[in-house]
Design a protein around this motif. Structure first.
Motif, PDB file in Angstrom:
ATOM      1  N   GLN A  10       0.826  -1.211   0.000  1.00  0.00           N
ATOM      2  CA  GLN A  10       0.000   0.000   0.000  1.00  0.00           C
ATOM      3  C   GLN A  10       0.858   1.258   0.000  1.00  0.00           C
ATOM      4  N   GLN A  11       1.987   1.189   0.679  1.00  0.00           N
ATOM      5  CA  GLN A  11       2.896   2.337   0.684  1.00  0.00           C
ATOM      6  C   GLN A  11       3.392   2.641  -0.727  1.00  0.00           C
ATOM      7  N   PHE A  12       3.788   1.603  -1.455  1.00  0.00           N
ATOM      8  CA  PHE A  12       4.257   1.792  -2.817  1.00  0.00           C
ATOM      9  C   PHE A  12       3.116   2.230  -3.736  1.00  0.00           C
ATOM     10  N   CYS A  13       1.917   1.700  -3.495  1.00  0.00           N
ATOM     11  CA  CYS A  13       0.767   2.099  -4.317  1.00  0.00           C
ATOM     12  C   CYS A  13       0.421   3.566  -4.100  1.00  0.00           C
ATOM     13  N   PHE A  14       0.520   4.022  -2.853  1.00  0.00           N
ATOM     14  CA  PHE A  14       0.281   5.431  -2.568  1.00  0.00           C
ATOM     15  C   PHE A  14       1.290   6.291  -3.326  1.00  0.00           C
ATOM     16  N   ALA A  15       2.559   5.847  -3.335  1.00  0.00           N
ATOM     17  CA  ALA A  15       3.589   6.577  -4.079  1.00  0.00           C
ATOM     18  C   ALA A  15       3.275   6.591  -5.571  1.00  0.00           C
ATOM     19  N   MET A  16       2.752   5.478  -6.110  1.00  0.00           N
ATOM     20  CA  MET A  16       2.387   5.432  -7.527  1.00  0.00           C
ATOM     21  C   MET A  16       1.312   6.457  -7.855  1.00  0.00           C
ATOM     22  N   VAL A  17       0.325   6.570  -6.992  1.00  0.00           N
ATOM     23  CA  VAL A  17      -0.757   7.539  -7.223  1.00  0.00           C
ATOM     24  C   VAL A  17      -0.206   8.962  -7.218  1.00  0.00           C
ATOM     25  N   VAL A  18       0.673   9.255  -6.264  1.00  0.00           N
ATOM     26  CA  VAL A  18       1.270  10.599  -6.185  1.00  0.00           C
ATOM     27  C   VAL A  18       2.084  10.901  -7.441  1.00  0.00           C
ATOM     28  N   VAL A  19       2.914   9.941  -7.880  1.00  0.00           N
ATOM     29  CA  VAL A  19       3.726  10.131  -9.086  1.00  0.00           C
ATOM     30  C   VAL A  19       2.822  10.287 -10.303  1.00  0.00           C
ATOM     31  N   GLY A  20       1.752   9.494 -10.380  1.00  0.00           N
ATOM     32  CA  GLY A  20       0.834   9.599 -11.513  1.00  0.00           C
ATOM     33  C   GLY A  20       0.177  10.968 -11.596  1.00  0.00           C
ATOM     34  N   ILE A  21      -0.282  11.475 -10.465  1.00  0.00           N
ATOM     35  CA  ILE A  21      -0.904  12.807 -10.443  1.00  0.00           C
ATOM     36  C   ILE A  21       0.117  13.871 -10.827  1.00  0.00           C
ATOM     37  N   ALA A  22       1.332  13.750 -10.306  1.00  0.00           N
ATOM     38  CA  ALA A  22       2.385  14.714 -10.648  1.00  0.00           C
ATOM     39  C   ALA A  22       2.681  14.676 -12.145  1.00  0.00           C
ATOM     40  N   LEU A  23       2.679  13.481 -12.731  1.00  0.00           N
ATOM     41  CA  LEU A  23       2.946  13.350 -14.167  1.00  0.00           C
ATOM     42  C   LEU A  23       1.845  14.010 -14.982  1.00  0.00           C
ATOM     43  N   PHE A  24       0.592  13.886 -14.548  1.00  0.00           N
ATOM     44  CA  PHE A  24      -0.514  14.569 -15.219  1.00  0.00           C
ATOM     45  C   PHE A  24      -0.260  16.078 -15.251  1.00  0.00           C
ATOM     46  N   LEU A  25       0.172  16.629 -14.122  1.00  0.00           N
ATOM     47  CA  LEU A  25       0.393  18.070 -14.022  1.00  0.00           C
ATOM     48  C   LEU A  25       1.589  18.507 -14.869  1.00  0.00           C
ATOM     49  N   ILE A  26       2.641  17.692 -14.882  1.00  0.00           N
ATOM     50  CA  ILE A  26       3.842  18.029 -15.647  1.00  0.00           C
ATOM     51  C   ILE A  26       3.575  17.995 -17.147  1.00  0.00           C
ATOM     52  N   LYS A  27       2.808  16.990 -17.584  1.00  0.00           N
ATOM     53  CA  LYS A  27       2.555  16.794 -19.011  1.00  0.00           C
ATOM     54  C   LYS A  27       1.373  17.607 -19.543  1.00  0.00           C
ATOM     55  N   LYS A  28       0.732  18.360 -18.691  1.00  0.00           N
ATOM     56  CA  LYS A  28      -0.440  19.134 -19.094  1.00  0.00           C
ATOM     57  C   LYS A  28      -0.097  20.120 -20.205  1.00  0.00           C
ATOM     58  N   ARG A  29      -0.979  20.189 -21.201  1.00  0.00           N
ATOM     59  CA  ARG A  29      -0.857  21.104 -22.344  1.00  0.00           C
ATOM     60  C   ARG A  29       0.334  20.782 -23.250  1.00  0.00           C
ATOM     61  N   LYS A  30       0.865  19.593 -23.166  1.00  0.00           N
ATOM     62  CA  LYS A  30       1.916  19.195 -24.099  1.00  0.00           C
ATOM     63  C   LYS A  30       1.298  18.815 -25.443  1.00  0.00           C
ATOM     64  N   ALA A  31       2.126  18.786 -26.486  1.00  0.00           N
ATOM     65  CA  ALA A  31       1.653  18.420 -27.817  1.00  0.00           C
ATOM     66  C   ALA A  31       1.280  16.936 -27.847  1.00  0.00           C
ATOM     67  N   PRO A  32       0.418  16.516 -28.821  1.00  0.00           N
ATOM     68  CA  PRO A  32       0.093  15.096 -28.968  1.00  0.00           C
ATOM     69  C   PRO A  32       1.349  14.247 -29.125  1.00  0.00           C
ATOM     70  N   CYS A  33       1.245  13.004 -28.738  1.00  0.00           N
ATOM     71  CA  CYS A  33       2.405  12.136 -28.603  1.00  0.00           C
ATOM     72  C   CYS A  33       2.991  11.688 -29.943  1.00  0.00           C
ATOM     73  N   GLN A  34       4.320  11.730 -30.046  1.00  0.00           N
ATOM     74  CA  GLN A  34       5.052  11.258 -31.212  1.00  0.00           C
ATOM     75  C   GLN A  34       6.072  10.213 -30.775  1.00  0.00           C
ATOM     76  N   PRO A  35       6.380   9.236 -31.658  1.00  0.00           N
ATOM     77  CA  PRO A  35       7.278   8.137 -31.258  1.00  0.00           C
ATOM     78  C   PRO A  35       8.740   8.524 -31.101  1.00  0.00           C
ATOM     79  N   TYR A  36       9.171   9.603 -31.765  1.00  0.00           N
ATOM     80  CA  TYR A  36      10.584  10.002 -31.701  1.00  0.00           C
ATOM     81  C   TYR A  36      10.755  11.265 -30.894  1.00  0.00           C
ATOM     82  N   ARG A  37      11.915  11.419 -30.312  1.00  0.00           N
ATOM     83  CA  ARG A  37      12.182  12.640 -29.538  1.00  0.00           C
ATOM     84  C   ARG A  37      12.332  13.837 -30.446  1.00  0.00           C
ATOM     85  N   TYR A  38      12.869  13.620 -31.646  1.00  0.00           N
ATOM     86  CA  TYR A  38      13.114  14.741 -32.573  1.00  0.00           C
ATOM     87  C   TYR A  38      12.486  14.386 -33.903  1.00  0.00           C
ATOM     88  N   ARG A  39      11.279  14.887 -34.100  1.00  0.00           N
ATOM     89  CA  ARG A  39      10.579  14.570 -35.371  1.00  0.00           C
ATOM     90  C   ARG A  39       9.652  15.702 -35.751  1.00  0.00           C
TER      91      ARG A  39
END
Length: 266
Positions: A237-266
């Motif tokens: 449960q401790q690790f699952c709680f950490a997963m939820v926190v990281v997931g929410i943080a990732l949502f906030l970090i990735k907000k308003r980013k461009a649609p996903c592309q397979p390459y870093r430079y394309r």
């Protein structure tokens, strides 16, 4: 109460080699990840990336097995394994950690993506779609092995597990196979075509898995010798709680980013 179906964990012996249900579940999980990820690439008209898929599956499988084992060793029973270091390599004795396996896959996947100019988050979003199949199959393997059983209960579907004494218990492995496996897979499969920013589907997986398993852990017998946080929160449960926190943080970090592309430079 329902009788526990005593299934031999070993499917067949070939000389000194034993083919086990648990190992077969891992193999089927890898195959599901491979073919369903390939299906997603073809849905998007990205057949040219299938060569990378073959390599990522290989390194991901290696990272998963090593990470899952080391996670079990260092997250749950470091004291025992420091005293018995050779037992770290005794995979046939059981002991694999999902959270350690996830870290192993992420590390090997990130290294491969960086080396080949791929967008790590694009591939993470692809692989979390079929990942619940492997998780569900792994829990069925736990059930066949009679391990990671639930807490004592008097519900009509309780079972007496060979390793759990004479007390009827929750078949929590089946709860997890349903929640972490079927339910989570249906959710991720439904979301696979969403044209979201890179990392959003991975973040969804982290939050959904964390919430589902956190709840089901209340029905699972805590690991013996692993202290509970606050007197009730298991290590899982401790690790699952950490997963939820990281997931929410990732949502906030990735907000308003461009649609996903397979390459870093394309």
């Amino acid at each position: 109460m329902i009788s526990y179906p005593h299934i031999d964990p070993v499917i067949v012996h070939i000389g000194p080699l034993a083919i086990r249900w648990y190992g077969l579940m891992y193999l089927l999980g890898f195959l599901a990840a491979y073919f369903l990820t390939k299906y997603q690439l073809r849905e998007r008209g990205l057949r040219e990336l299938e060569t990378h898929l073959d390599n990522i599956i290989f390194w991901g499988a290696l990272g998963l097995i090593i990470g899952a084992r080391l996670g079990h060793v260092f997250f749950y029973f470091p004291g025992y394994y420091l005293k018995h270091p050779l037992e770290i390599f005794a995979l046939w004795h059981g002991g694999m950690s999902f959270h350690g396996g996830l870290l192993g896959v992420l590390i090997t996947g990130y290294i491969y993506a960086k080396k080949h100019g791929l967008n790590f988050w694009f591939w993470a979003d692809l692989f979390v779609v079929p990942a619940p199949i492997g998780l569900g199959l792994g829990r069925l393997g736990n059930f066949i092995n009679g391990e990671l059983y639930g807490r004592p209960t008097d519900v009509p579907w309780a079972m007496v597990f060979p390793k759990g004494g004479p007390i009827p218990r929750h078949p929590s492995q089946l709860y997890e196979a349903f929640g972490e496996g079927l339910v989570l897979f249906l959710l991720m499969w439904f979301l696979r075509k969403k044209n979201w920013p890179c990392g959003y589907k991975f973040a969804t997986f982290l939050v959904a898995y964390g919430v589902i398993r956190f709840f089901i852990e209340f029905f699972r017998e805590p690991d013996a010798g692993v202290p509970l946080l606050f007197g009730w929160m298991t290590r899982g449960q401790q690790f699952c709680f950490a997963m939820v926190v990281v997931g929410i943080a990732l949502f906030l970090i990735k907000k308003r980013k461009a649609p996903c592309q397979p390459y870093r430079y394309r």
